[in-house]
Scaffold this motif. Structure first.
Motif, PDB file in Angstrom:
ATOM      1  N   THR A 134       0.845  -1.190   0.000  1.00 18.71           N
ATOM      2  CA  THR A 134       0.000   0.000   0.000  1.00 18.71           C
ATOM      3  C   THR A 134       0.883   1.244   0.000  1.00 18.71           C
ATOM      4  OG1 THR A 134      -0.043   0.115   2.410  1.00 18.71           O
ATOM      5  CG2 THR A 134      -1.739  -1.229   1.339  1.00 18.71           C
ATOM      6  N   VAL A 135       0.272   2.397  -0.223  1.00 18.23           N
ATOM      7  CA  VAL A 135       1.035   3.653  -0.189  1.00 18.23           C
ATOM      8  C   VAL A 135       1.621   3.867   1.203  1.00 18.23           C
ATOM      9  CG1 VAL A 135      -0.948   5.137   0.398  1.00 18.23           C
ATOM     10  CG2 VAL A 135       0.989   6.095  -0.851  1.00 18.23           C
ATOM     11  N   VAL A 136       0.936   3.354   2.241  1.00 20.22           N
ATOM     12  CA  VAL A 136       1.451   3.471   3.614  1.00 20.22           C
ATOM     13  C   VAL A 136       2.778   2.715   3.750  1.00 20.22           C
ATOM     14  CG1 VAL A 136       1.003   2.933   6.044  1.00 20.22           C
ATOM     15  CG2 VAL A 136      -0.851   3.772   4.591  1.00 20.22           C
ATOM     16  N   ALA A 137       2.856   1.525   3.153  1.00 26.62           N
ATOM     17  CA  ALA A 137       4.089   0.732   3.203  1.00 26.62           C
ATOM     18  C   ALA A 137       5.216   1.452   2.460  1.00 26.62           C
ATOM     19  CB  ALA A 137       3.849  -0.641   2.604  1.00 26.62           C
ATOM     20  N   TRP A 138       4.911   1.968   1.273  1.00 26.14           N
ATOM     21  CA  TRP A 138       5.933   2.727   0.520  1.00 26.14           C
ATOM     22  C   TRP A 138       6.411   3.927   1.335  1.00 26.14           C
ATOM     23  CZ3 TRP A 138       8.259   1.326  -3.966  1.00 26.14           C
ATOM     24  CH2 TRP A 138       7.659   0.317  -4.727  1.00 26.14           C
ATOM     25  N   ASN A 139       5.474   4.623   1.950  1.00 26.28           N
ATOM     26  CA  ASN A 139       5.842   5.790   2.759  1.00 26.28           C
ATOM     27  C   ASN A 139       6.733   5.405   3.930  1.00 26.28           C
ATOM     28  OD1 ASN A 139       4.263   7.306   1.074  1.00 26.28           O
ATOM     29  ND2 ASN A 139       2.593   7.632   2.532  1.00 26.28           N
ATOM     30  N   SER A 140       6.413   4.265   4.566  1.00 27.44           N
ATOM     31  CA  SER A 140       7.216   3.807   5.711  1.00 27.44           C
ATOM     32  C   SER A 140       8.653   3.530   5.299  1.00 27.44           C
ATOM     33  CB  SER A 140       6.599   2.543   6.314  1.00 27.44           C
ATOM     34  OG  SER A 140       5.332   2.799   6.850  1.00 27.44           O
ATOM     35  N   MET A 141       8.836   2.896   4.134  1.00 29.99           N
ATOM     36  CA  MET A 141      10.184   2.554   3.689  1.00 29.99           C
ATOM     37  C   MET A 141      10.952   3.784   3.212  1.00 29.99           C
ATOM     38  SD  MET A 141      12.051  -0.180   3.643  1.00 29.99           S
ATOM     39  CE  MET A 141      13.593   0.640   4.025  1.00 29.99           C
TER      40      MET A 141
ATOM     41  N   PHE B 294      11.441   5.975  -4.410  1.00 28.25           N
ATOM     42  CA  PHE B 294      10.303   6.761  -4.911  1.00 28.25           C
ATOM     43  C   PHE B 294      10.150   6.571  -6.423  1.00 28.25           C
ATOM     44  CE2 PHE B 294       8.841  10.692  -6.976  1.00 28.25           C
ATOM     45  CZ  PHE B 294       7.533  10.712  -6.509  1.00 28.25           C
ATOM     46  N   TYR B 295      11.259   6.536  -7.149  1.00 34.08           N
ATOM     47  CA  TYR B 295      11.183   6.309  -8.596  1.00 34.08           C
ATOM     48  C   TYR B 295      10.588   4.926  -8.897  1.00 34.08           C
ATOM     49  CZ  TYR B 295      13.934  10.528  -9.571  1.00 34.08           C
ATOM     50  OH  TYR B 295      14.368  11.822  -9.683  1.00 34.08           O
ATOM     51  N   SER B 296      10.946   3.924  -8.077  1.00 33.46           N
ATOM     52  CA  SER B 296      10.359   2.585  -8.240  1.00 33.46           C
ATOM     53  C   SER B 296       8.859   2.624  -7.982  1.00 33.46           C
ATOM     54  CB  SER B 296      11.015   1.593  -7.266  1.00 33.46           C
ATOM     55  OG  SER B 296      12.398   1.475  -7.517  1.00 33.46           O
ATOM     56  N   MET B 297       8.466   3.385  -6.987  1.00 32.56           N
ATOM     57  CA  MET B 297       7.050   3.556  -6.662  1.00 32.56           C
ATOM     58  C   MET B 297       6.295   4.159  -7.843  1.00 32.56           C
ATOM     59  SD  MET B 297       5.633   5.911  -3.537  1.00 32.56           S
ATOM     60  CE  MET B 297       3.892   6.184  -3.219  1.00 32.56           C
ATOM     61  N   GLN B 298       6.918   5.147  -8.479  1.00 30.98           N
ATOM     62  CA  GLN B 298       6.310   5.765  -9.665  1.00 30.98           C
ATOM     63  C   GLN B 298       6.187   4.767 -10.814  1.00 30.98           C
ATOM     64  OE1 GLN B 298       8.686   9.400 -10.441  1.00 30.98           O
ATOM     65  NE2 GLN B 298       6.697  10.423 -10.425  1.00 30.98           N
ATOM     66  N   ASP B 299       7.258   3.991 -11.020  1.00 26.94           N
ATOM     67  CA  ASP B 299       7.263   3.022 -12.128  1.00 26.94           C
ATOM     68  C   ASP B 299       6.126   2.009 -12.000  1.00 26.94           C
ATOM     69  OD1 ASP B 299       9.471   4.278 -13.192  1.00 26.94           O
ATOM     70  OD2 ASP B 299      10.919   2.871 -12.331  1.00 26.94           O
ATOM     71  N   LEU B 300       5.763   1.692 -10.748  1.00 23.05           N
ATOM     72  CA  LEU B 300       4.703   0.707 -10.507  1.00 23.05           C
ATOM     73  C   LEU B 300       3.317   1.345 -10.480  1.00 23.05           C
ATOM     74  CD1 LEU B 300       6.481  -1.483  -7.810  1.00 23.05           C
ATOM     75  CD2 LEU B 300       5.969  -2.133 -10.168  1.00 23.05           C
TER      76      LEU B 300
ATOM     77  N   LYS C  28       0.205   5.821  -6.518  1.00 24.43           N
ATOM     78  CA  LYS C  28      -0.008   7.260  -6.422  1.00 24.43           C
ATOM     79  C   LYS C  28       0.486   7.785  -5.073  1.00 24.43           C
ATOM     80  CE  LYS C  28      -3.501  10.782  -7.397  1.00 24.43           C
ATOM     81  NZ  LYS C  28      -4.920  11.024  -7.728  1.00 24.43           N
ATOM     82  N   PRO C  29       1.410   8.736  -5.077  1.00 26.42           N
ATOM     83  CA  PRO C  29       1.926   9.270  -3.809  1.00 26.42           C
ATOM     84  C   PRO C  29       0.899  10.161  -3.123  1.00 26.42           C
ATOM     85  CG  PRO C  29       2.851  10.485  -5.662  1.00 26.42           C
ATOM     86  CD  PRO C  29       2.046   9.371  -6.248  1.00 26.42           C
ATOM     87  N   ASP C  30       1.062  10.312  -1.807  1.00 29.78           N
ATOM     88  CA  ASP C  30       0.202  11.232  -1.061  1.00 29.78           C
ATOM     89  C   ASP C  30       1.063  12.267  -0.355  1.00 29.78           C
ATOM     90  OD1 ASP C  30       1.310   9.930   1.105  1.00 29.78           O
ATOM     91  OD2 ASP C  30      -0.515   8.851   1.663  1.00 29.78           O
ATOM     92  N   SER C  31       0.439  13.064   0.474  1.00 32.41           N
ATOM     93  CA  SER C  31       1.152  14.149   1.154  1.00 32.41           C
ATOM     94  C   SER C  31       2.304  13.623   2.010  1.00 32.41           C
ATOM     95  CB  SER C  31       0.164  14.937   2.024  1.00 32.41           C
ATOM     96  OG  SER C  31       0.779  16.026   2.644  1.00 32.41           O
ATOM     97  N   SER C  32       2.080  12.489   2.695  1.00 36.20           N
ATOM     98  CA  SER C  32       3.134  11.900   3.543  1.00 36.20           C
ATOM     99  C   SER C  32       4.334  11.457   2.709  1.00 36.20           C
ATOM    100  CB  SER C  32       2.581  10.715   4.331  1.00 36.20           C
ATOM    101  OG  SER C  32       1.572  11.125   5.213  1.00 36.20           O
TER     102      SER C  32
ATOM    103  N   ILE D 246       2.666  19.162  -6.502  1.00 37.53           N
ATOM    104  CA  ILE D 246       1.766  19.568  -5.412  1.00 37.53           C
ATOM    105  C   ILE D 246       0.797  20.647  -5.906  1.00 37.53           C
ATOM    106  CG2 ILE D 246       1.697  20.833  -3.214  1.00 37.53           C
ATOM    107  CD1 ILE D 246       4.357  19.384  -2.511  1.00 37.53           C
ATOM    108  N   ALA D 247       1.349  21.647  -6.625  1.00 39.18           N
ATOM    109  CA  ALA D 247       0.511  22.744  -7.128  1.00 39.18           C
ATOM    110  C   ALA D 247      -0.457  22.248  -8.207  1.00 39.18           C
ATOM    111  CB  ALA D 247       1.397  23.858  -7.672  1.00 39.18           C
ATOM    112  N   ARG D 248       0.048  21.399  -9.106  1.00 40.20           N
ATOM    113  CA  ARG D 248      -0.761  20.917 -10.232  1.00 40.20           C
ATOM    114  C   ARG D 248      -1.920  20.041  -9.770  1.00 40.20           C
ATOM    115  NH1 ARG D 248       3.233  19.137 -12.800  1.00 40.20           N
ATOM    116  NH2 ARG D 248       3.062  16.908 -12.367  1.00 40.20           N
ATOM    117  N   ASN D 249      -1.695  19.276  -8.707  1.00 33.79           N
ATOM    118  CA  ASN D 249      -2.712  18.356  -8.224  1.00 33.79           C
ATOM    119  C   ASN D 249      -3.477  18.901  -7.010  1.00 33.79           C
ATOM    120  OD1 ASN D 249      -2.371  15.568  -9.765  1.00 33.79           O
ATOM    121  ND2 ASN D 249      -0.322  16.433  -9.461  1.00 33.79           N
TER     122      ASN D 249
END
Length: 592
Positions: free
Chosen positions: A183-190, A207-213, A216-220, A245-248
């Motif tokens: 989940t995004v929570v797991a990605w954020n934790s790592m 983070f780049y790996s997260m994007q490749d998969l 969707k990132p969040d504020s955290s 941040i501004a665009r979204n």
């Protein structure tokens, strides 16, 4: 509404006076809190042992940060706590920052043979991390597998965060990699785990790996990523995050805004940091302090003082950290009189007791300005405890800067007596002996270091090119374009020598020959990073370097010449501050 007349009153009053909670309520007297008033009414009406009501009371008690003694009495008033109560309490105490209570309830639940849930495990793992109770956390990790929650997404995310907080990033990554559904929570934790342990480059790569998969990132995500960008100077990625941040239409709350501001400050663009600061609707003490610190690390002492005065007049009340930031700003800018006044104000008007950090700032400020006697007297007057090693280290740096070798040797030898395992003290003492011409002492110090197997901290520099971070260390030949980089750097340094640059060979080990010293100086990490940056960027593009240690005198001099020859602005952030090189001069005005 309950009646207070007749037999019911007598019965209820008897129930109340025999209750173990009654005495704590009476002791509260006229200051009886609304929550306890409600509790008293529950007891009077004969519902004092109703599990659902007591569970609600406990929820409110922890949310309102009620005294532990009161909440524990509430819990012990329940005859047979059930699964729901234990799970609720463990989750609540973890959420509202009562980690000891969370672990206490978990232990009592285990003794009662009540099964845990994934939410319960997530909560107690978090509590173990908050308390730095790492052995307990590992035991709970075993319980997780025994109870069949080893692949639960919530529990695994909590374990990733736990191991990262304990400094065991490799184990955290193993847990993360084994997660079937991240989940995004797991990605954020790592990502946060990497960043908090100083692995900014790895956080960015993840983070780049997260994007490749396509996650969707969040504020955290962005708070941790911006902190990682600040660590390694990845301003390209940091600017991209700002645009995203501004665009979204992300809410620029105080946490995200402060992270963005800090990124710009630490990546060399303090004016952009101020723009972010001014645009923030909500500014807490962390935001104000971060902006003051940003001005300080860039040597903008006057702006830091101006903002500090504005904060004192119309902002949150400055705390200990704020005063560290403003005193550091005074030290870097040479504002001694202002620093003395602020230090006095901190004690007399704000009633704050100077910490080690404040003492270090004062010694650093006085020492840099050449007031060695005043700085030394300040150190000697620290009481009732012996001055911390960091204070003596600041004093030693001032002695070296102003070439007061006799006092420097005295301070260094004292440092070694209180911190004999710190290799930095030996290196500094060796350098002071060398500058004083005491080569016999230099050899003696070096032999002690070798005998005790003490090694200097390895220096490295990072540079951000096209949103990718490259790392260089002294004499590094791991880069695929090493030959090209070294040839270009050799050419660059030859042109510097023609322009008048003379290597400061005293900046390296003194037992090697002059030719070897010059070789060692030429391939320092920041010079390699600058050469690579000049090769990979077009004319007029500023070069931004982050160095993990203090920049040596030779590199400081050499980069002045490189800025002229290459006609580039070069920004270097070392351990202490920023250096903005342009047209042969540095923003620090050699005051560093």
């Amino acid at each position: 509404m309950a009646s207070f007349h007749g037999n019911q009153t007598t019965s209820s009053t008897t129930t109340l006076t025999h209750s173990p909670i009654y005495h704590s309520i009476i002791l509260a007297g006229p200051r009886l809190k609304p929550l306890q008033q409600i509790h008293a009414r529950i007891i009077i009406t004969g519902l004092g042992r109703t599990r659902s009501l007591i569970t609600k009371l406990l929820s409110f008690a922890y949310a309102a940060a009620s005294p532990i003694s009161y909440t524990r009495r509430l819990f012990f008033s329940i005859p047979k706590p059930d699964t729901f109560l234990f799970h609720s309490l463990i989750t609540l105490t973890s959420k509202f920052s009562f980690p000891q209570e969370s672990l206490l309830y978990y232990r009592r639940m285990s003794l009662a043979n009540i099964s845990s849930s994934n939410y319960t495990f997530s909560a107690v793992i978090k509590s173990s991390a908050d308390l730095m109770a790492f052995s307990i956390g590992e035991t709970i990790h075993c319980h997780v597998y025994i109870c069949g929650y080893g692949l639960d997404a919530y529990v695994q995310a909590a374990l990733v965060s736990f191991y990262a907080k304990s400094g065991r990033v490799m184990i955290a990554r193993k847990v993360f990699d084994k997660m079937p559904d991240k989940t995004v929570v797991a990605w954020n934790s790592m990502i946060s785990g990497y960043e908090q342990n100083g692995f900014g480059k790895e956080a960015i790569e993840l983070f780049y790996s997260m994007q490749d998969l396509g996650v969707k990132p969040d504020s955290s995500t962005f708070v941790s990523l911006l902190s990682a960008c600040a660590q390694v100077g990845a301003i390209g990625l940091g600017c991209w995050v700002h645009e995203y941040i501004a665009r979204n239409c992300f809410d620029l709350n105080v946490v995200l805004g402060t992270a963005l501001m800090n990124m710009y400050s630490r990546c060399g663009n303090v004016s952009k940091a101020r723009e972010v600061f001014d645009s923030m609707e909500e500014k807490n003490i962390v935001a104000w302090t971060a902006m003051i610190s940003g001005y300080g690390m860039h040597g903008h002492g006057s702006q830091a003082i101006e903002l500090f005065n504005e904060m004192s007049f119309d902002g949150p009340r400055p705390n200990n950290v704020t005063f560290v930031a403003i005193l550091s700003a005074c030290a870097h800018a040479g504002l001694v009189d202002e620093g003395r006044q602020i230090f006095t104000t901190m004690k007399q008007e704000y009633g704050l007791v100077p910490s080690v950090e404040h003492q270090v700032c004062m010694v650093d400020m006085l020492g840099r300005a050449g007031h060695l006697n005043e700085a030394y007297q300040f150190v000697k007057n620290i009481s009732p405890k012996e001055p911390a090693p960091a204070v003596w280290t600041a004093m030693l740096g001032a002695c070296k800067m102003h070439k007061n070798f006799d006092l420097g040797v005295e301070v260094a030898e004292h440092l070694l007596s209180i911190e004999p395992e710190n290799p930095g003290h030996y290196v500094m003492l060796s350098n002071i002996y060398a500058l004083a011409g005491r080569m016999d002492r230099v050899e003696k110090v070096r032999n002690i270091m070798m005998r005790n197997r003490l090694k200097k901290e390895v220096g490295y520099s990072t540079i951000d090119v096209d949103r990718k971070v490259y790392l260089f260390s002294m004499g590094d030949k791991s880069h695929p374009e090493t030959n090209h980089i070294y040839l270009y750097l050799d050419e660059l340094m030859s042109r510097c020598r023609e322009a008048g640059y003379i290597p400061a060979s005293e900046s390296v080990m003194h037992e090697v020959e002059e030719e070897e010293r010059e070789y060692a100086l030429r391939y320092h990490s920041e010079k390699l990073a600058i050469a690579f940056g000049l090769l990979k960027t077009g004319p007029g593009v500023a070069i931004r370097i982050v160095k993990n240690l203090r920049m040596c005198e030779d590199c400081h001099t050499a980069i002045k010449y490189i800025s002229i020859i290459a006609n580039r602005e070069i920004n270097v952030r070392d351990r202490l501050r920023f250096h903005h090189f342009k047209d042969g001069s540095c923003s620090c005005q050699d005051y560093w």
